[in-house]
Design a protein around this motif. Structure first.
Motif, mmCIF file in Angstrom:
data_model
loop_
_atom_site.group_PDB
_atom_site.id
_atom_site.type_symbol
_atom_site.label_atom_id
_atom_site.label_comp_id
_atom_site.label_asym_id
_atom_site.label_seq_id
_atom_site.Cartn_x
_atom_site.Cartn_y
_atom_site.Cartn_z
ATOM 1 N N PHE A 116 5.215 5.142 -18.308
ATOM 2 C CA PHE A 116 5.299 6.566 -18.000
ATOM 3 C C PHE A 116 5.886 7.287 -19.208
ATOM 4 O O PHE A 116 7.000 7.031 -19.610
ATOM 5 N N VAL A 117 5.084 8.147 -19.814
ATOM 6 C CA VAL A 117 5.497 8.859 -21.025
ATOM 7 C C VAL A 117 5.739 10.324 -20.692
ATOM 8 O O VAL A 117 4.892 10.974 -20.077
ATOM 9 N N ASP A 118 6.866 10.835 -21.091
ATOM 10 C CA ASP A 118 7.236 12.216 -20.805
ATOM 11 C C ASP A 118 6.246 13.180 -21.445
ATOM 12 O O ASP A 118 6.119 13.240 -22.664
ATOM 13 N N ALA A 119 5.560 13.940 -20.627
ATOM 14 C CA ALA A 119 4.565 14.873 -21.138
ATOM 15 C C ALA A 119 5.187 16.018 -21.926
ATOM 16 O O ALA A 119 4.512 16.672 -22.722
ATOM 17 N N SER A 120 6.483 16.265 -21.715
ATOM 18 C CA SER A 120 7.150 17.359 -22.428
ATOM 19 C C SER A 120 7.842 16.888 -23.700
ATOM 20 O O SER A 120 8.410 17.693 -24.432
ATOM 21 N N ALA A 121 7.806 15.586 -23.949
ATOM 22 C CA ALA A 121 8.461 15.053 -25.141
ATOM 23 C C ALA A 121 7.669 15.435 -26.390
ATOM 24 O O ALA A 121 6.453 15.657 -26.333
ATOM 25 N N ALA A 131 2.082 4.958 -27.000
ATOM 26 C CA ALA A 131 0.770 5.366 -27.510
ATOM 27 C C ALA A 131 -0.322 4.624 -26.767
ATOM 28 O O ALA A 131 -0.282 3.410 -26.603
ATOM 29 N N GLY A 132 -1.313 5.380 -26.287
ATOM 30 C CA GLY A 132 -2.456 4.771 -25.627
ATOM 31 C C GLY A 132 -2.240 4.427 -24.177
ATOM 32 O O GLY A 132 -3.116 3.871 -23.538
ATOM 33 N N THR A 133 -1.039 4.754 -23.622
ATOM 34 C CA THR A 133 -0.797 4.468 -22.220
ATOM 35 C C THR A 133 -1.011 5.714 -21.393
ATOM 36 O O THR A 133 -1.003 6.829 -21.897
ATOM 37 N N LEU A 134 -1.174 5.512 -20.087
ATOM 38 C CA LEU A 134 -1.414 6.611 -19.174
ATOM 39 C C LEU A 134 -0.107 7.323 -18.868
ATOM 40 O O LEU A 134 0.904 6.681 -18.615
ATOM 41 N N SER A 135 -0.124 8.640 -18.907
ATOM 42 C CA SER A 135 1.045 9.423 -18.529
ATOM 43 C C SER A 135 0.697 10.293 -17.351
ATOM 44 O O SER A 135 -0.462 10.439 -16.977
ATOM 45 N N ALA A 136 1.730 10.898 -16.735
ATOM 46 C CA ALA A 136 1.483 11.779 -15.605
ATOM 47 C C ALA A 136 0.679 12.992 -16.023
ATOM 48 O O ALA A 136 0.005 13.615 -15.214
ATOM 49 N N ASP A 137 0.718 13.344 -17.291
ATOM 50 C CA ASP A 137 -0.038 14.486 -17.785
ATOM 51 C C ASP A 137 -1.540 14.227 -17.662
ATOM 52 O O ASP A 137 -2.332 15.143 -17.534
ATOM 53 N N ASP A 138 -1.932 12.939 -17.711
ATOM 54 C CA ASP A 138 -3.339 12.598 -17.543
ATOM 55 C C ASP A 138 -3.781 12.798 -16.096
ATOM 56 O O ASP A 138 -4.949 13.024 -15.808
ATOM 57 N N VAL A 139 -2.819 12.685 -15.179
ATOM 58 C CA VAL A 139 -3.120 12.828 -13.761
ATOM 59 C C VAL A 139 -3.010 14.282 -13.337
ATOM 60 O O VAL A 139 -3.834 14.804 -12.619
ATOM 61 N N ASP A 140 -1.944 14.964 -13.811
ATOM 62 C CA ASP A 140 -1.692 16.352 -13.443
ATOM 63 C C ASP A 140 -1.385 17.143 -14.706
ATOM 64 O O ASP A 140 -0.245 17.182 -15.159
ATOM 65 N N PRO A 141 -2.384 17.778 -15.325
ATOM 66 C CA PRO A 141 -2.171 18.508 -16.577
ATOM 67 C C PRO A 141 -1.131 19.600 -16.463
ATOM 68 O O PRO A 141 -0.579 20.040 -17.462
ATOM 69 N N ALA A 142 -0.804 20.042 -15.239
ATOM 70 C CA ALA A 142 0.180 21.108 -15.083
ATOM 71 C C ALA A 142 1.597 20.584 -15.164
ATOM 72 O O ALA A 142 2.550 21.339 -15.275
ATOM 73 N N GLY A 143 1.747 19.266 -15.077
ATOM 74 C CA GLY A 143 3.085 18.683 -15.062
ATOM 75 C C GLY A 143 3.653 18.503 -16.443
ATOM 76 O O GLY A 143 3.019 18.725 -17.455
ATOM 77 N N ALA A 144 4.928 18.072 -16.470
ATOM 78 C CA ALA A 144 5.587 17.800 -17.745
ATOM 79 C C ALA A 144 6.822 16.961 -17.528
ATOM 80 O O ALA A 144 7.584 17.199 -16.624
ATOM 81 N N GLY A 145 7.050 15.928 -18.387
ATOM 82 C CA GLY A 145 8.292 15.175 -18.403
ATOM 83 C C GLY A 145 8.193 13.738 -17.933
ATOM 84 O O GLY A 145 7.651 13.477 -16.903
ATOM 85 N N SER A 146 8.767 12.747 -18.668
ATOM 86 C CA SER A 146 8.835 11.351 -18.257
ATOM 87 C C SER A 146 9.443 10.444 -19.301
ATOM 88 O O SER A 146 9.752 10.856 -20.393
ATOM 89 N N VAL A 147 9.562 9.137 -18.922
ATOM 90 C CA VAL A 147 10.207 8.149 -19.783
ATOM 91 C C VAL A 147 9.552 6.803 -19.566
ATOM 92 O O VAL A 147 9.115 6.517 -18.465
ATOM 93 N N VAL A 148 9.506 5.961 -20.586
ATOM 94 C CA VAL A 148 8.977 4.605 -20.429
ATOM 95 C C VAL A 148 10.127 3.650 -20.168
ATOM 96 O O VAL A 148 11.152 3.720 -20.831
ATOM 97 N N LEU A 149 9.962 2.772 -19.190
ATOM 98 C CA LEU A 149 10.952 1.740 -18.936
ATOM 99 C C LEU A 149 10.582 0.516 -19.759
ATOM 100 O O LEU A 149 9.532 -0.062 -19.568
#
Length: 210
Positions: A116-121, A131-149
């Motif tokens: 999970f990559v922060d869309a606002s980062a 890089a190359g991983t799916l983020s929430a921004d790919d699911v919901d372009p209106a969203g923003a924010g996340s972190v990779v564990l």
């Protein structure tokens, strides 16, 4: 077995909503191989009860916009550890102190994580984080924010967690210090989502209590 595409999408949306409200340590754990009743845990933390509640409200609202509603909510009154059960995904929003004490990532350290990559980062940070991983921004372009564990390879975790990885029973785990009665008060134990397990055994981490 891995989390379904629908569960992954829901988890990413929930994680993004939490990050949008400045949640810390946002991560997603794929527990589908260990639990039959849910596919993923979304973990998030906040420094105070007010922010915990703000994160919970945002997660519920964001998922409601996508037609997903929780079937169960726990811990809302205290806002120290709030559990939102969306069936395929269970969201845990914890006060930072509970997050550090219970260390759910270590408890489920044998399970894979969902990147999970922060869309606002900043772009550079996003590239470095996943890089190359799916983020929430790919699911919901209106969203923003996340972190990779990213699991720490040097971290062995407490003895009771290593024992769980070696096949120790839930009853064995109950004897350990995670549920040390000298540490936890009755209110915490009553509100602890992980203690509301099947079969009535407090501390059974293999259920969300449905």
């Amino acid at each position: 077995m891995t989390a379904s595409a629908e569960a992954r999408e829901t988890a990413l949306l929930a994680a993004q909503a939490a990050a949008d409200k400045l949640a810390t340590n946002v991560s997603i754990v794929d527990v589908s191989d260990r639990l039959a009743i849910t596919d993923a845990f979304v973990l998030a933390a906040a420094p105070n009860e007010r922010q915990v509640q703000s994160i919970v409200d945002e997660v519920e609202e964001r998922l409601r916009q996508h037609g997903v509603k929780p079937v169960r909510r726990e811990g809302v009154a205290e806002a120290r550890w709030v559990l939102l059960d969306f069936v395929d995904v269970v969201v845990h929003v914890q006060h930072a102190e509970e997050r550090a004490y219970y260390a759910l990532e270590r408890l489920w350290k044998d399970c894979p994580t969902i990147p999970f990559v922060d869309a606002s980062a900043p772009p550079a940070d996003r590239a470095a984080a996943g890089a190359g991983t799916l983020s929430a921004d790919d699911v919901d372009p209106a969203g923003a924010g996340s972190v990779v564990l990213a699991p720490d390879p040097d971290e062995t975790g407490p003895d009771h967690l290593d024992a769980a990885a070696d096949g120790a029973s839930n009853e064995d785990l109950l004897d350990d210090d995670v549920l040390d009665g000298d540490v936890l008060d009755d209110d915490v134990l009553e509100d602890d989502p992980l203690l509301d397990g099947a079969g009535g055994d407090a501390g059974d981490t293999g259920t969300t209590g449905r």
